[in-house]
Design a protein around this motif. Structure first.
Motif, mmCIF file in Angstrom:
data_model
loop_
_atom_site.group_PDB
_atom_site.id
_atom_site.type_symbol
_atom_site.label_atom_id
_atom_site.label_comp_id
_atom_site.label_asym_id
_atom_site.label_seq_id
_atom_site.Cartn_x
_atom_site.Cartn_y
_atom_site.Cartn_z
ATOM 1 N N ASP A 27 1.802 8.573 -2.453
ATOM 2 C CA ASP A 27 1.523 9.597 -3.547
ATOM 3 C C ASP A 27 0.339 10.607 -3.081
ATOM 4 O OD1 ASP A 27 3.001 8.531 -5.290
ATOM 5 O OD2 ASP A 27 1.464 7.241 -6.310
ATOM 6 N N TRP A 71 0.924 -1.327 0.111
ATOM 7 C CA TRP A 71 -0.200 0.033 -0.111
ATOM 8 C C TRP A 71 0.882 1.331 0.083
ATOM 9 C CZ3 TRP A 71 -3.163 -1.945 4.666
ATOM 10 C CH2 TRP A 71 -4.198 -2.884 4.259
ATOM 11 N N ALA A 74 0.628 3.953 -2.934
ATOM 12 C CA ALA A 74 -0.613 4.588 -3.353
ATOM 13 C C ALA A 74 -0.709 5.876 -1.917
ATOM 14 C CB ALA A 74 -1.687 3.707 -3.372
#
Length: 629
Positions: free
Chosen positions: A622, A616, A619
């Motif tokens: 980001d 994870w 993501a």
């Protein structure tokens, strides 16, 4: 002639008896000339801690602490100090943390050089992570450098244990006995720090412990400090905060562990500001469980209501939170927030987010200031009614979800071969029992901890102690020991998994030895369910998080004289009866509860946020990099 200076008298024994006769160190100081004593370093340390009100020592003596042990023997036999012996340094560190955290009795943890010191230091991570003041006293290598000392770090370099402890917190190597005054000053500022307390480490070289300090002035050692409360001096800063609160239509308060002492002011502030409150694992009870604006826990293992509030709020008010990764979803928990008001004592915490009005100081005092400002501004909360209504609906949705899972009669488990309770159902039953009997709750790390802070229904703070700062497996079992060490003990129930329990099962012996009264409930699912669940969520499989070795925990616990153990049947009625029977026992009881583990969605209460872990990470990072706050 001053008997304290008479060389013909055993000064250590005389002083210990004189302090006991006087009724304490302060009364002793008022009656005796203590300006030019001759005392060894070990006794100076004991006297210095007495000045701070510290009389309890949790100890595992070794060849690196025999001299300190002798001084403590004399003072304990005189009735001035109390020494409690233990079997494992991690267990001992946890018990000391709990004694300070739950009962506000700061104590000293004593161990020897080498592996013992390393284990105690590892255990001190729980105190460091949760802001709990405890003294740690370790033996250390000799100062003459005559060659390797047994159990020192085998490296020809100076001050290695001092370097290690300085990384964990603050420490002082008493290489020079006369430095005791400065060391004590550093210690008292750390252990009794009103903003962020923590462990302080004294390193006592083996050869300096018996060294005599001439012309020692006991009055020069610092007593327990008293600090003033810091308010916000800039009126315009408070006004700016009130204006931002007034304009915002969707306000969420994140109440961290630092908000607990100020729950009365926080409740009033939340009401006046028209905000909903999201809790951290360690702040349950700052709002009543059924309060309409209590959204319960939020974060990576939060709740439907808590995470809804975090994900949709426009203004974030942080109170006493250090924004640990799981609490604020690794920095991405508030995607719609554009402004932050942060009320904290610590500068790093108060400035954690961008676009922040930072209100640094005593949380309770600042909340009082804000409450008065809001009342004087006569601002209403009409613009927040739609938000409060939406959050109330999500709270009802979370409650409905909880009720469904917690009422589960059981699921057939492939290991146990019968239908057994799920953790949400079993934990709920034990939490209800604790609340009914006004027992404090200790939660261990892992799946039990996560399902626990999603389950508890506290109406006041400090009804639950969940070691979520370090998530140290074995903490809860060891914390039970503190019930036997405290001056005014409470009945405690420890919630632990089978893996966490086996980290420190010797705590059973110490708990009995020191007269602890309480209960340990082992929720046995034969695996590390928290990690298994994470592996399934991320990769679709679990790997090496369980074993095939069955353990009869009731028989294991029963082997310790003084422990009453219960093998609990598979149903809810079986658990309720065992809880009632165990509570009647005048000592330590252990309940072995078999619970379900598997991929059935009813097995746990779920996860509702983001977390920078495993696959994870990309993501989450980001999103984090795109944030403005």
């Amino acid at each position: 002639m001053n008997d304290l200076l008479n060389p013909e008298i055993d000064g250590v024994t005389y002083r210990a008896k004189a302090i006991a006769k006087a009724g304490g160190i302060d009364q002793f100081l008022s009656k005796h000339d203590v300006q030019k004593l001759s005392v060894c370093l070990s006794e100076a340390l004991v006297l210095g801690l007495l000045r701070q009100g510290i009389t309890k020592y949790l100890a595992i003596f070794g060849h690196g602490s025999t001299h300190l042990g002798e001084i403590l023997r004399i003072y304990t036999e005189a009735g001035v100090t109390k020494v409690f012996n233990f079997r494992n340094e991690v267990e001992m560190a946890h018990a000391g943390t709990a004694l300070s955290w739950v009962y506000q009795e700061v104590c000293a943890v004593v161990t020897s050089i080498g592996p013992g010191a390393l284990q105690a230091m590892a255990g001190s991570l729980a105190a460091s992570s949760n802001g709990v003041g405890v003294y740690h006293i370790y033996g250390d290598e000799t100062t003459f450098g005559e060659g390797y000392n047994m159990q020192q770090i085998p490296k020809p370099e100076q001050n290695l244990y001092g370097q290690l402890t300085a990384i964990m917190g603050k420490s002082y190597v008493l290489h020079t006995p006369e430095a005791i005054r400065h060391a004590m000053r550093m210690g008292v500022q750390t252990v009794f720090n009103p903003i962020k307390a923590g462990p302080f480490y004294f390193l006592l070289p083996i050869n300096t412990q018996p060294q005599v300090i001439s012309d020692f002035n006991l009055q020069s050692l610092p007593p327990k400090p008293s600090f003033n409360k810091q308010a916000v001096a800039e009126e315009e800063r408070l006004q700016s905060a009130v204006e931002v609160i007034s304009k915002a239509s969707k306000v969420v308060i994140k109440a961290g562990g630092g908000s607990r002492p100020f729950y009365r002011e926080l409740r009033e502030f939340a009401k006046l500001s028209g905000a909903v409150v999201v809790l951290s694992p360690g702040s349950t009870g700052v709002l009543e469980n059924d309060a309409p604006n209590n959204m319960h826990v939020g974060g990576s293992k939060g709740s439907i209501s808590g995470n809804f509030a975090m994900q949709n709020a426009e203004l974030l008010i942080v109170i006493g939170s250090r924004a640990v990764c799981q609490s604020d979803c690794s920095g991405v928990g508030y995607p719609k927030v554009r402004e932050v008001i942060n009320i904290n004592g610590d500068l790093a915490d108060v400035s954690h987010y961008n676009n922040t009005i930072g209100l640094q100081g005593d949380i309770g005092t600042i909340l009082q200031q804000l409450n008065l400002q809001i009342q004087n501004s006569k601002a209403d909360t009409k613009n927040k009614q739609e938000w409060l209504g939406a959050c109330k609906q999500k709270k009802a949705e979370w409650k409905h979800f909880l009720d469904g899972l917690q009422a589960n009669p059981g699921i057939i488990d492939p290991v146990w071969g019968v239908a057994v309770l799920t953790q949400p159902a079993a934990i709920k039953l034990v939490c209800d029992f604790a609340k009914k009997n006004d027992a404090i709750k200790f939660f261990d790390a892992g799946d039990v901890q996560a399902n626990g802070f999603q389950t508890v229904e506290d109406d006041l703070p400090y009804q639950t102690f969940t070691e979520s700062g370090a998530s140290y497996m074995g903490f809860a079992t060891c914390a039970t020991i503190s019930n036997g060490l405290a001056n005014q003990p409470k009945y405690g129930i420890s919630f632990t998994g089978d893996g966490s329990f086996m980290m420190n099962p010797q705590a059973l012996i110490s708990a009995v030895e020191h007269g602890a009264k309480g209960m340990i409930v082992i929720f046995d699912n034969r695996r590390m369910a928290a990690i298994s669940g994470l592996q399934h969520a991320q990769y679709g499989n679990d790997f090496r998080t369980n074993d095939t070795v069955a353990v009869d925990y009731a028989k294991l616990a029963s082997s310790v004289a003084g422990v009453k153990a219960f093998e609990v049947g598979p149903g809810a009625e079986d658990l309720q009866k065992a809880l009632a029977d165990a509570y009647q026992y005048d000592g330590l009881s252990v309940l072995h509860v078999k619970v379900y583990a598997g991929t059935d969605e009813r097995a746990g209460l779920g996860a509702y946020g983001s977390w920078n872990v495993g696959n994870w990470c990309e993501a989450v990072q980001d999103i984090y990099l795109s944030r403005n706050v």
